[in-house]
Design a protein around this motif. Structure first.
Motif, PDB file in Angstrom:
ATOM      1  N   PRO A  86       0.824  -1.212   0.000  1.00 36.02           N
ATOM      2  CA  PRO A  86       0.000   0.000   0.000  1.00 36.02           C
ATOM      3  C   PRO A  86       0.854   1.256   0.000  1.00 36.02           C
ATOM      4  CG  PRO A  86      -0.864  -1.586   1.552  1.00 36.02           C
ATOM      5  CD  PRO A  86       0.438  -2.140   1.077  1.00 36.02           C
ATOM      6  N   GLY A  87       0.559   2.149  -0.935  1.00 32.55           N
ATOM      7  CA  GLY A  87       1.277   3.406  -1.001  1.00 32.55           C
ATOM      8  C   GLY A  87       2.644   3.335  -1.631  1.00 32.55           C
ATOM      9  N   LYS A  88       3.009   2.162  -2.139  1.00 34.12           N
ATOM     10  CA  LYS A  88       4.331   2.007  -2.736  1.00 34.12           C
ATOM     11  C   LYS A  88       4.210   1.556  -4.187  1.00 34.12           C
ATOM     12  CE  LYS A  88       6.852   0.950   1.508  1.00 34.12           C
ATOM     13  NZ  LYS A  88       7.820   0.014   2.160  1.00 34.12           N
ATOM     14  N   GLU A  89       5.299   1.735  -4.925  1.00 31.38           N
ATOM     15  CA  GLU A  89       5.311   1.298  -6.311  1.00 31.38           C
ATOM     16  C   GLU A  89       5.514  -0.219  -6.396  1.00 31.38           C
ATOM     17  OE1 GLU A  89       7.124   5.352  -8.377  1.00 31.38           O
ATOM     18  OE2 GLU A  89       8.216   3.463  -8.500  1.00 31.38           O
ATOM     19  N   ARG A  90       5.074  -0.762  -7.513  1.00 33.09           N
ATOM     20  CA  ARG A  90       5.290  -2.193  -7.742  1.00 33.09           C
ATOM     21  C   ARG A  90       6.777  -2.437  -7.923  1.00 33.09           C
ATOM     22  NH1 ARG A  90       1.301  -5.296 -11.807  1.00 33.09           N
ATOM     23  NH2 ARG A  90      -0.115  -4.149 -10.414  1.00 33.09           N
ATOM     24  N   GLU A  91       7.282  -3.492  -7.300  1.00 30.63           N
ATOM     25  CA  GLU A  91       8.708  -3.788  -7.384  1.00 30.63           C
ATOM     26  C   GLU A  91       8.936  -5.244  -7.772  1.00 30.63           C
ATOM     27  OE1 GLU A  91      10.765  -3.424  -3.657  1.00 30.63           O
ATOM     28  OE2 GLU A  91       9.374  -4.745  -2.599  1.00 30.63           O
ATOM     29  N   LEU A  92      10.032  -5.473  -8.461  1.00 35.61           N
ATOM     30  CA  LEU A  92      10.413  -6.826  -8.840  1.00 35.61           C
ATOM     31  C   LEU A  92      10.911  -7.575  -7.618  1.00 35.61           C
ATOM     32  CD1 LEU A  92      10.991  -8.948 -11.061  1.00 35.61           C
ATOM     33  CD2 LEU A  92      13.284  -7.953 -11.218  1.00 35.61           C
ATOM     34  N   VAL A  93      10.400  -8.779  -7.441  1.00 32.45           N
ATOM     35  CA  VAL A  93      10.827  -9.633  -6.329  1.00 32.45           C
ATOM     36  C   VAL A  93      11.806 -10.686  -6.822  1.00 32.45           C
ATOM     37  CG1 VAL A  93      10.077 -11.269  -4.572  1.00 32.45           C
ATOM     38  CG2 VAL A  93       8.657  -9.278  -5.104  1.00 32.45           C
ATOM     39  N   ALA A  94      11.418 -11.396  -7.882  1.00 31.73           N
ATOM     40  CA  ALA A  94      12.263 -12.452  -8.418  1.00 31.73           C
ATOM     41  C   ALA A  94      11.853 -12.735  -9.852  1.00 31.73           C
ATOM     42  CB  ALA A  94      12.131 -13.726  -7.584  1.00 31.73           C
ATOM     43  N   GLU A  95      12.808 -13.163 -10.644  1.00 34.10           N
ATOM     44  CA  GLU A  95      12.509 -13.500 -12.023  1.00 34.10           C
ATOM     45  C   GLU A  95      13.356 -14.675 -12.472  1.00 34.10           C
ATOM     46  OE1 GLU A  95      15.395  -9.997 -13.907  1.00 34.10           O
ATOM     47  OE2 GLU A  95      13.408 -10.368 -14.756  1.00 34.10           O
ATOM     48  N   ILE A  96      12.822 -15.385 -13.441  1.00 34.67           N
ATOM     49  CA  ILE A  96      13.550 -16.486 -14.055  1.00 34.67           C
ATOM     50  C   ILE A  96      13.502 -16.258 -15.560  1.00 34.67           C
ATOM     51  CG2 ILE A  96      11.472 -17.944 -13.884  1.00 34.67           C
ATOM     52  CD1 ILE A  96      13.415 -20.339 -13.605  1.00 34.67           C
ATOM     53  N   ILE A  97      14.686 -16.148 -16.150  1.00 31.81           N
ATOM     54  CA  ILE A  97      14.804 -15.778 -17.563  1.00 31.81           C
ATOM     55  C   ILE A  97      15.253 -16.992 -18.367  1.00 31.81           C
ATOM     56  CG2 ILE A  97      15.947 -14.245 -19.196  1.00 31.81           C
ATOM     57  CD1 ILE A  97      16.348 -12.297 -16.834  1.00 31.81           C
ATOM     58  N   ARG A  98      14.493 -17.286 -19.408  1.00 33.76           N
ATOM     59  CA  ARG A  98      14.778 -18.416 -20.291  1.00 33.76           C
ATOM     60  C   ARG A  98      14.974 -19.699 -19.494  1.00 33.76           C
ATOM     61  NH1 ARG A  98      15.164 -16.321 -25.283  1.00 33.76           N
ATOM     62  NH2 ARG A  98      15.874 -14.184 -25.506  1.00 33.76           N
ATOM     63  N   GLY A  99      14.290 -19.796 -18.397  1.00 34.30           N
ATOM     64  CA  GLY A  99      14.279 -21.018 -17.606  1.00 34.30           C
ATOM     65  C   GLY A  99      15.512 -21.285 -16.786  1.00 34.30           C
ATOM     66  N   THR A 100      16.529 -20.416 -16.889  1.00 29.99           N
ATOM     67  CA  THR A 100      17.786 -20.721 -16.210  1.00 29.99           C
ATOM     68  C   THR A 100      18.340 -19.586 -15.357  1.00 29.99           C
ATOM     69  OG1 THR A 100      19.015 -20.070 -18.171  1.00 29.99           O
ATOM     70  CG2 THR A 100      18.496 -22.406 -17.938  1.00 29.99           C
ATOM     71  N   THR A 101      18.243 -18.364 -15.821  1.00 28.08           N
ATOM     72  CA  THR A 101      18.822 -17.231 -15.092  1.00 28.08           C
ATOM     73  C   THR A 101      17.847 -16.744 -14.031  1.00 28.08           C
ATOM     74  OG1 THR A 101      20.077 -16.544 -17.028  1.00 28.08           O
ATOM     75  CG2 THR A 101      19.744 -14.908 -15.289  1.00 28.08           C
ATOM     76  N   LEU A 102      18.339 -16.673 -12.812  1.00 27.81           N
ATOM     77  CA  LEU A 102      17.510 -16.250 -11.687  1.00 27.81           C
ATOM     78  C   LEU A 102      18.009 -14.915 -11.142  1.00 27.81           C
ATOM     79  CD1 LEU A 102      17.294 -19.633  -9.725  1.00 27.81           C
ATOM     80  CD2 LEU A 102      15.850 -18.832 -11.595  1.00 27.81           C
ATOM     81  N   ASN A 103      17.077 -14.020 -10.876  1.00 32.67           N
ATOM     82  CA  ASN A 103      17.416 -12.738 -10.262  1.00 32.67           C
ATOM     83  C   ASN A 103      16.474 -12.478  -9.093  1.00 32.67           C
ATOM     84  OD1 ASN A 103      19.480 -11.920 -12.149  1.00 32.67           O
ATOM     85  ND2 ASN A 103      17.831 -11.547 -13.613  1.00 32.67           N
ATOM     86  N   TYR A 104      17.015 -11.882  -8.050  1.00 27.80           N
ATOM     87  CA  TYR A 104      16.224 -11.588  -6.858  1.00 27.80           C
ATOM     88  C   TYR A 104      16.460 -10.159  -6.395  1.00 27.80           C
ATOM     89  CZ  TYR A 104      15.720 -16.656  -6.396  1.00 27.80           C
ATOM     90  OH  TYR A 104      15.421 -17.985  -6.600  1.00 27.80           O
ATOM     91  N   ALA A 105      15.438  -9.574  -5.807  1.00 29.15           N
ATOM     92  CA  ALA A 105      15.612  -8.301  -5.127  1.00 29.15           C
ATOM     93  C   ALA A 105      16.503  -8.531  -3.905  1.00 29.15           C
ATOM     94  CB  ALA A 105      14.265  -7.749  -4.689  1.00 29.15           C
ATOM     95  N   ASP A 106      17.316  -7.548  -3.577  1.00 27.96           N
ATOM     96  CA  ASP A 106      18.221  -7.689  -2.433  1.00 27.96           C
ATOM     97  C   ASP A 106      17.459  -8.000  -1.147  1.00 27.96           C
ATOM     98  OD1 ASP A 106      20.570  -5.097  -3.495  1.00 27.96           O
ATOM     99  OD2 ASP A 106      20.424  -7.227  -4.016  1.00 27.96           O
TER     100      ASP A 106
END
Length: 114
Positions: free
Chosen positions: A40-60
């Motif tokens: 609430p009151g904040k912008e949408r932020e990326l939490v985690a993603e998986i790219i092409r089934g192999t590359t993983l990225n996470y928010a700190d």
């Protein structure tokens, strides 16, 4: 078009775990799958993603606590959330990206409260 349905949200206490699921109608031509959240009151932020089934990225803020995974046989992406904190409270959205379009699910509420 890619239809996404999230499930698994709920109310938990700090330190507990939840697993979110995102069932996709298809993974055809989907380059990346991701989880975002919006408090609430904040912008949408990326939490985690998986790219092409192999590359993983996470928010700190979630590294070491959250794990994203993908089951191609079930066309489903998961977000395992451990050691939940009050500040993880938000609506969590699933996202599927193709080269020319991004699709969103309806969102799942996660509330962490004692």
């Amino acid at each position: 078009q890619v239809q996404l349905v999230e499930s698994g949200g709920g109310l938990v206490q700090p330190g507990e775990s939840l697993r979110l699921s995102c069932a996709a109608s298809t993974f055809y031509s989907v380059i990346s799958m991701a989880w975002y959240r919006q408090a609430p009151g904040k912008e949408r932020e990326l939490v985690a993603e998986i790219i092409r089934g192999t590359t993983l990225n996470y928010a700190d803020s979630v590294k070491g606590r959250f794990t994203i995974s993908r089951d191609n046989a079930k066309n489903t992406v998961y977000l395992q959330m451990n050691s939940l904190k009050v500040e993880d409270t938000a609506v969590y959205y699933c996202d599927a990206s193709r080269p020319t379009h991004t699709y969103w699910g309806q969102g799942a509420q996660v509330t962490v409260s004692s």
